[in-house]
Design a protein around this motif. Structure first.
Motif, PDB file in Angstrom:
ATOM      1  N   THR A  19       0.775  -1.248   0.082  1.00  0.00           N
ATOM      2  CA  THR A  19      -0.082   0.157  -0.106  1.00  0.00           C
ATOM      3  C   THR A  19       0.987   1.173   0.080  1.00  0.00           C
ATOM      4  OG1 THR A  19      -1.816  -1.229   1.237  1.00  0.00           O
ATOM      5  CG2 THR A  19      -1.792   1.310   1.322  1.00  0.00           C
ATOM      6  N   PRO A  20       0.774   2.059  -1.221  1.00  0.00           N
ATOM      7  CA  PRO A  20       1.778   3.195  -1.299  1.00  0.00           C
ATOM      8  C   PRO A  20       1.436   4.149  -0.129  1.00  0.00           C
ATOM      9  CG  PRO A  20       1.090   2.569  -3.376  1.00  0.00           C
ATOM     10  CD  PRO A  20       0.450   1.761  -2.225  1.00  0.00           C
ATOM     11  N   SER A  21       2.315   4.852   0.315  1.00  0.00           N
ATOM     12  CA  SER A  21       2.254   6.062   1.321  1.00  0.00           C
ATOM     13  C   SER A  21       1.807   7.301   0.860  1.00  0.00           C
ATOM     14  CB  SER A  21       3.421   6.018   2.508  1.00  0.00           C
ATOM     15  OG  SER A  21       4.710   6.346   1.733  1.00  0.00           O
ATOM     16  N   THR A  22       2.243   7.528  -0.500  1.00  0.00           N
ATOM     17  CA  THR A  22       1.757   8.684  -1.055  1.00  0.00           C
ATOM     18  C   THR A  22       1.205   8.620  -2.295  1.00  0.00           C
ATOM     19  OG1 THR A  22       4.173   8.965  -2.420  1.00  0.00           O
ATOM     20  CG2 THR A  22       4.204   9.752  -0.036  1.00  0.00           C
ATOM     21  N   TRP A  23       0.661   9.701  -2.872  1.00  0.00           N
ATOM     22  CA  TRP A  23       0.074   9.717  -4.019  1.00  0.00           C
ATOM     23  C   TRP A  23       0.900   9.330  -5.263  1.00  0.00           C
ATOM     24  CZ3 TRP A  23      -4.537   7.685  -5.105  1.00  0.00           C
ATOM     25  CH2 TRP A  23      -5.625   8.014  -4.365  1.00  0.00           C
TER      26      TRP A  23
END
Length: 472
Positions: A93-97
């Motif tokens: 799950t990426p932490s930034t867009w």
């Protein structure tokens, strides 16, 4: 019956954008911003297009969650999609867009088209000031080099327009599409009604597909209302509530001003008074907000003389109907007394409809060629003074807001069983003489629900008005 009556033009446009993505070239990626008012069918239209296209896709709907939760939902949506590399998101799950969108680019096919949809895009751009810049960077550097159609969808019309505006990060990166409500002609075809009755149905539904869907074809307006008012969950009742809750979650004053305009108040001073004595600055802010969201329209008189006599109205016919008859009486409907609400509508319908139909008639006339309007070409508006002496339903002129030439002057008579008669003609001739820029030989145009008993003016009926909505 298909929801997509009247949507062929939008489906064809989406198809052309996808065809451009299929074309070979160093930068096949395309972006499209789709906007339209809430519950008009934007999301369903895009879903239908994706289904027909048959290409891999991901459809993510933002939901105003905190950023970390929004990213988690985005990752889950991609992981569940049919993109070739979707499994990449199953383990991370990426932490930034920026990380999320960059990783998304690795999941799409490189040798065949795919579609990426971000619905409720304004939720992301409004809650995260950096999102627009991030989207622009990833689009420019990565997505344009891939056969991807990126579609952003949103109901906040002002914010969607601003995304592509000069000075914004995404300026000139995307093309735009507006999804309109179903037209009166679409409503007629969908509900199998006579032309005049189709305009009544349009005033009730605003052309919103969800409401039209629950209206059985061939059913009269009064029979439909009786059914809808017996169900507190009918689309006719809940659509406005949900749209207003989404558009104005915390702006109580804007809602109060909107309700006042919906109750029939049209001038700045009367709106201020009826809304509880609002100060001028506060009312100005609320009206500016309502206009920016395209919920309220501001009309000015059309003639050869400048005028500041602005009048306000609810732009959406359905919302206007809901604010007038349904919203104030929802508790009554929930108690099972929809019959009382129906009785109020019956007693006020003729007078309410007479004014509510005017903007729809003007827009219909705008779509007709000049020869169908007695040769009168140009902009269609109305004229009034502060004292309403005169108040003219129709003015056709060469330009707006201040005309140099008046092409025609007209009247709208939208009554059952009462054609335009000699008394109406006398009043129209008198009003023509009071209109700045009009002359004794300025042509007369009459729009009448039930025809005319006098000769002279060009007479246009419901069937002719519907013709203006036919797509050539």
């Amino acid at each position: 019956m298909s929801v997509f009556i009247g949507r062929d033009e939008q489906l064809a446009s989406l198809g052309r954008h996808l065809a451009a993505v299929r074309a070979e070239g160093p930068r096949p990626g395309r972006a499209l911003l789709v906007r339209g008012r809430r519950r008009v069918g934007k999301s369903r239209l895009v879903e239908e297009f994706i289904e027909r296209s048959g290409v891999p896709h991901v459809y993510f709907t933002a939901s105003r969650q905190p950023s970390a939760e929004e990213l988690r939902l985005f990752a889950a949506e991609v992981a569940a999609s049919d993109l070739p590399g979707a499994a990449t998101f199953a383990a991370v799950t990426p932490s930034t867009w920026e990380a999320a969108l960059t990783l998304l680019a690795t999941t799409v096919p490189t040798d065949a088209p795919s579609i990426i949809v971000i619905d409720e895009l304004p939720y992301l751009t409004g809650d995260d000031a950096a999102f627009e810049g991030t989207l622009q960077k990833v689009f420019d550097r990565v997505l344009t080099r891939l056969p991807v159609l990126l579609i952003g969808v949103g109901s906040d019309l002002a914010m969607m327009e601003a995304l592509n505006a000069y000075g914004r990060p995404f300026h000139q990166r995307a093309q735009e599409m507006v999804v309109p409500p179903l037209s009166p002609l679409d409503v007629q075809r969908m509900l199998d009604l006579e032309p005049a009755d189709a305009f009544d149905a349009h005033l009730l539904t605003g052309g919103l597909p969800l409401i039209c869907q629950e209206w059985s074809p061939g059913l009269s307006m009064w029979a439909y209302l009786e059914q809808a008012l017996a169900q507190s969950t009918s689309a006719l009742l809940v659509s406005a509530e949900r749209a207003l809750a989404a558009e104005f979650p915390t702006e109580a004053q804007a809602r109060r001003v909107l309700s006042t305009v919906g109750a029939g108040e049209r001038t700045f001073s009367t709106i201020a008074r009826k809304a509880g004595g609002l100060p001028q600055a506060s009312l100005s802010r609320s009206l500016t907000q309502l206009r920016a969201k395209r919920v309220v329209a501001a009309d000015t008189p059309l003639s050869t003389r400048p005028s500041r006599e602005t009048r306000y109205r609810v732009a959406d016919p359905y919302l206007r109907f809901w604010l007038s008859f349904l919203g104030p009486h929802l508790a009554e409907i929930e108690r099972g007394r929809g019959d009382r609400v129906l009785a109020r509508i019956r007693s006020s319908w003729s007078s309410w409809r007479g004014r509510a139909v005017e903007p729809v008639v003007r827009e219909s006339l705008m779509r007709l060629p000049a020869d169908a309007r007695g040769g009168a070409d140009g902009i269609v508006g109305g004229y009034w003074t502060r004292t309403n002496d005169p108040e003219i339903d129709l003015v056709i002129a060469d330009r707006e807001p201040v005309a140099t030439r008046i092409e025609a002057v007209g009247s709208i008579k939208w009554l059952d069983g009462q054609p335009f008669d000699s008394n109406d003609l006398g009043a129209l001739v008198t009003h023509r003489g009071q209109l700045p820029g009009a002359a004794a030989d300025t042509p007369l145009v009459v729009v009448s629900r039930t025809g005319s008993s006098v000769s002279g003016p060009t007479v246009i009926g419901p069937e002719q008005l519907l013709a203006g909505w036919r797509r050539l």
